[in-house]
Design an enzyme around this catalytic site. Structure first.
Site, PDB file in Angstrom:
ATOM      1  N   GLU A 284      89.278  81.679  87.170  1.00  0.00           N
ATOM      2  CA  GLU A 284      87.961  81.447  86.583  1.00  0.00           C
ATOM      3  C   GLU A 284      87.064  80.665  87.545  1.00  0.00           C
ATOM      4  O   GLU A 284      85.859  80.918  87.635  1.00  0.00           O
ATOM      5  CB  GLU A 284      88.106  80.691  85.259  1.00  0.00           C
ATOM      6  CG  GLU A 284      88.797  81.483  84.154  1.00  0.00           C
ATOM      7  CD  GLU A 284      88.060  82.771  83.836  1.00  0.00           C
ATOM      8  OE1 GLU A 284      86.865  82.705  83.492  1.00  0.00           O
ATOM      9  OE2 GLU A 284      88.670  83.852  83.948  1.00  0.00           O
ATOM     10  N   TRP A 287      85.878  83.102  90.109  1.00  0.00           N
ATOM     11  CA  TRP A 287      84.756  83.902  89.581  1.00  0.00           C
ATOM     12  C   TRP A 287      83.434  83.180  89.831  1.00  0.00           C
ATOM     13  O   TRP A 287      82.409  83.806  90.143  1.00  0.00           O
ATOM     14  CB  TRP A 287      84.926  84.131  88.078  1.00  0.00           C
ATOM     15  CG  TRP A 287      85.663  85.371  87.693  1.00  0.00           C
ATOM     16  CD1 TRP A 287      86.951  85.459  87.230  1.00  0.00           C
ATOM     17  CD2 TRP A 287      85.159  86.720  87.716  1.00  0.00           C
ATOM     18  NE1 TRP A 287      87.269  86.773  86.966  1.00  0.00           N
ATOM     19  CE2 TRP A 287      86.200  87.569  87.254  1.00  0.00           C
ATOM     20  CE3 TRP A 287      83.946  87.293  88.075  1.00  0.00           C
ATOM     21  CZ2 TRP A 287      86.045  88.948  87.134  1.00  0.00           C
ATOM     22  CZ3 TRP A 287      83.791  88.678  87.974  1.00  0.00           C
ATOM     23  CH2 TRP A 287      84.830  89.487  87.505  1.00  0.00           C
ATOM     24  N   TRP A 315      65.731 100.912  76.809  1.00  0.00           N
ATOM     25  CA  TRP A 315      66.179 100.000  75.765  1.00  0.00           C
ATOM     26  C   TRP A 315      65.266 100.099  74.543  1.00  0.00           C
ATOM     27  O   TRP A 315      64.143 100.592  74.632  1.00  0.00           O
ATOM     28  CB  TRP A 315      66.197  98.560  76.288  1.00  0.00           C
ATOM     29  CG  TRP A 315      67.023  98.373  77.519  1.00  0.00           C
ATOM     30  CD1 TRP A 315      66.580  98.216  78.791  1.00  0.00           C
ATOM     31  CD2 TRP A 315      68.454  98.359  77.590  1.00  0.00           C
ATOM     32  NE1 TRP A 315      67.627  98.081  79.664  1.00  0.00           N
ATOM     33  CE2 TRP A 315      68.794  98.167  78.950  1.00  0.00           C
ATOM     34  CE3 TRP A 315      69.483  98.473  76.654  1.00  0.00           C
ATOM     35  CZ2 TRP A 315      70.121  98.085  79.389  1.00  0.00           C
ATOM     36  CZ3 TRP A 315      70.796  98.392  77.079  1.00  0.00           C
ATOM     37  CH2 TRP A 315      71.102  98.205  78.429  1.00  0.00           C
ATOM     38  N   ASN A 353      83.998  81.372  75.854  1.00  0.00           N
ATOM     39  CA  ASN A 353      83.813  82.459  76.808  1.00  0.00           C
ATOM     40  C   ASN A 353      84.097  83.829  76.212  1.00  0.00           C
ATOM     41  O   ASN A 353      83.365  84.792  76.465  1.00  0.00           O
ATOM     42  CB  ASN A 353      84.691  82.238  78.043  1.00  0.00           C
ATOM     43  CG  ASN A 353      84.398  83.246  79.137  1.00  0.00           C
ATOM     44  OD1 ASN A 353      83.277  83.317  79.628  1.00  0.00           O
ATOM     45  ND2 ASN A 353      85.389  84.042  79.507  1.00  0.00           N
ATOM     46  N   TRP A 371      69.592  93.650  78.330  1.00  0.00           N
ATOM     47  CA  TRP A 371      70.440  92.502  78.620  1.00  0.00           C
ATOM     48  C   TRP A 371      69.656  91.290  79.094  1.00  0.00           C
ATOM     49  O   TRP A 371      70.074  90.148  78.901  1.00  0.00           O
ATOM     50  CB  TRP A 371      71.501  92.867  79.666  1.00  0.00           C
ATOM     51  CG  TRP A 371      70.975  93.348  80.988  1.00  0.00           C
ATOM     52  CD1 TRP A 371      70.711  94.632  81.363  1.00  0.00           C
ATOM     53  CD2 TRP A 371      70.644  92.543  82.139  1.00  0.00           C
ATOM     54  NE1 TRP A 371      70.237  94.690  82.654  1.00  0.00           N
ATOM     55  CE2 TRP A 371      70.191  93.434  83.159  1.00  0.00           C
ATOM     56  CE3 TRP A 371      70.685  91.184  82.406  1.00  0.00           C
ATOM     57  CZ2 TRP A 371      69.783  92.990  84.424  1.00  0.00           C
ATOM     58  CZ3 TRP A 371      70.278  90.731  83.659  1.00  0.00           C
ATOM     59  CH2 TRP A 371      69.836  91.623  84.648  1.00  0.00           C
ATOM     60  N   TRP A 394      76.141  88.569  81.973  1.00  0.00           N
ATOM     61  CA  TRP A 394      75.323  89.515  81.218  1.00  0.00           C
ATOM     62  C   TRP A 394      75.336  90.896  81.865  1.00  0.00           C
ATOM     63  O   TRP A 394      75.377  91.916  81.175  1.00  0.00           O
ATOM     64  CB  TRP A 394      73.903  88.980  81.059  1.00  0.00           C
ATOM     65  CG  TRP A 394      73.815  88.071  79.872  1.00  0.00           C
ATOM     66  CD1 TRP A 394      73.913  86.716  79.857  1.00  0.00           C
ATOM     67  CD2 TRP A 394      73.664  88.479  78.506  1.00  0.00           C
ATOM     68  NE1 TRP A 394      73.839  86.243  78.573  1.00  0.00           N
ATOM     69  CE2 TRP A 394      73.678  87.301  77.720  1.00  0.00           C
ATOM     70  CE3 TRP A 394      73.519  89.706  77.880  1.00  0.00           C
ATOM     71  CZ2 TRP A 394      73.546  87.329  76.332  1.00  0.00           C
ATOM     72  CZ3 TRP A 394      73.386  89.741  76.498  1.00  0.00           C
ATOM     73  CH2 TRP A 394      73.407  88.567  75.736  1.00  0.00           C
TER      74      TRP A 394
END
Length: 489
Positions: A284, A287, A315, A353, A371, A394
């Site tokens: 993590e 990341w 969208w 998360n 998004w 996102w």
């Protein structure tokens, strides 16, 4: 021999004394060092009057001042435009250089360039250092020298490079910076001049009642607590009703603890006992570096899809889209786990998360909302908001980012709820009106027998909303919406 007579350390998202690269380098290279933190009006003026992050930063800066005074120094505090104040303060103090740790967000880069330009015009240096990541920019690249776009090969290269450098002394990316031998070089600071929240134009929030630990001491407290749970992190981290995460994300965001210390903490546990929990937690943290690298290599992701084809998606728009988005923001979608997640965010400024993924996927792929709307809402609400990670998360949910989930993989909010909150404990905490429903029906109240709803005191559409959309139908609309991407691939 010190290189500079007097220097100024500009604290930003690094509110600590221990293991602070710029502070150490300034003290090692200067006869006298001043320290400053600016409550930056260019940032604060855009925020609502109640913002937990400002209250958190205020508490952290207050503790930082206390820690600096233990060494005989102190923190100069200003409420101004940092781009204007730092060069002006440097001139007033007569310093030769301003030291800071690098920030990688586009606006921060622009600000620092403006400050460096003004300082140079005045004959002063601007010196910055890597501090909030282990490997920055293009330090980890593929064999062809290109930035990675998939996480796993990046992670493998990252770990390989760390292993090569971890035990190399002062050149190690895990090397800690201790200032004890230089502490006497800190310039004394007069009586504390910390402005109050109201003087900054802000009001108190519910931060104190949430018992969120602040400052350097708060980060240490959370890490000590996590130590007893880290070995099980790989299992517990996905269940929002369990105490699984480290809860250190806000402290990492504002630098009350160093990323070097946390990576070394996890890395050593993995090496000593091959802990699966510590290994996943280390991933993590990697990341986090990965998304910083992506933002550096592809700055356009701050505005557009990492994969350009995804910018062609149509969208939902207009008043109908605004109504759907408002319902999502307010936690009134009719899907309990999504609504509980939004209630957690709106009440505490934190979201688990796993729930971030579920809530994001629901907005994008069940409601058909861009998004970027959700990314912006999270940026306003999250205590630990970080542009690189927020954007990366996102875009992962939207399938438009690097190493994202495939567009045809669409989370079912009900099955996710059953899997990760099987007894409805998390839902009951944030949606007490559903508390009397059974463990089976709490995940989809619209499917509950009318007799159970009556017994639980629930009238759909009154006590709790009916679902905004039905997932299976929404899934088909999403597959049709993403057809433009399939055609382009």
């Amino acid at each position: 021999m010190p290189q500079y007579d007097k220097s100024l350390v500009w604290f930003r998202r690094d509110l600590r004394v221990l293991d602070h690269a710029a502070l150490y380098q300034a003290l090692a290279g200067s006869r006298q060092v001043f320290c400053v933190f600016v409550f930056d009006k260019d940032i604060l003026n855009l925020l609502p009057r109640q913002d937990r992050r400002v209250e958190f930063i205020h508490a952290c800066a207050t503790e930082l001042d206390v820690e600096l005074r233990k060494f005989g120094g102190g923190l100069i505090v200003r409420h101004a435009s940092a781009a204007q104040e730092i060069p002006a303060l440097a001139a007033a103090l007569g310093v030769n250089a301003v030291f800071a740790n690098r920030d990688y967000e586009p606006q921060a880069i622009e600000r620092d360039l403006a400050v460096a330009t003004r300082l140079k015009a005045d004959g002063r240096a601007f010196v910055d250092f890597k501090d909030q990541v282990i490997f920055e920019k293009d330090e980890v690249t593929s064999q062809s020298g290109k930035p990675y776009s998939v996480f796993t090969p990046y992670k493998n290269a990252w770990l390989k490079k760390l292993a090569l450098l971890a035990d190399s002394g002062s050149d190690s990316p895990l090397h800690s910076y201790f200032i004890d031998s230089f502490g006497a070089r800190l310039a004394p600071c007069g009586a504390a001049a910390m402005p109050s929240l109201s003087e900054l134009g802000f009001e108190k929030t519910n931060l104190e009642s949430l018992h969120i630990p602040t400052g350097i001491s708060g980060a240490r407290k959370l890490l000590d607590d996590f130590l007893s749970r880290i070995d099980a992190y790989d299992v517990t981290r996905d269940y929002p009703s369990l105490k699984g995460p480290s809860y250190l994300s806000t402290h990492l965001r504002f630098g009350t603890i160093s990323i070097r210390y946390l990576v070394k903490f996890a890395y050593d546990i993995v090496r000593m006992k091959n802990s699966p929990g510590a290994s996943v937690w280390l991933s993590e943290l990697i990341w986090r570096d990965f998304y910083f690298m992506i933002l550096h290599a592809h700055p356009y992701v701050a505005e557009r899809a990492f994969k350009p084809a995804y910018d062609q998606i149509c969208w939902e728009s207009g008043a109908a889209a605004e109504k759907l988005f408002a319902a999502w923001c307010e936690g009134k979608t009719g899907y309990p786990l999504v609504d509980a997640a939004m209630a957690q965010l709106n009440t505490t400024g934190y979201m688990h998360n796993r729930l971030r993924m579920i809530a994001a996927c629901f907005l994008i792929k069940d409601l058909g909302i861009d998004w970027r709307w959700g990314e912006r809402y999270f940026s306003e609400k999250l205590n630990d908001f970080d542009m690189a990670a927020n954007n990366g998360g996102w875009q992962w949910a939207a399938s438009s980012g690097c190493d994202a989930q495939p567009y045809f993989r669409i989370f079912n909010p009900v099955t996710q709820s059953i899997k990760f909150d099987p007894e409805g404990k998390f839902i009951r905490r944030y949606l007490p009106q559903l508390g009397k429903l059974s463990n089976k029906t709490i995940h989809a109240p619209w499917l509950a027998p009318s007799s159970e709803l009556r017994a639980a005191g629930i009238e759909l559409g009154n006590d709790y909303p009916a679902p905004l959309v039905l997932h299976e139908a929404a899934r088909e609309r999403t597959l049709a919406r993403y057809a433009v991407v399939k055609a382009a691939s």
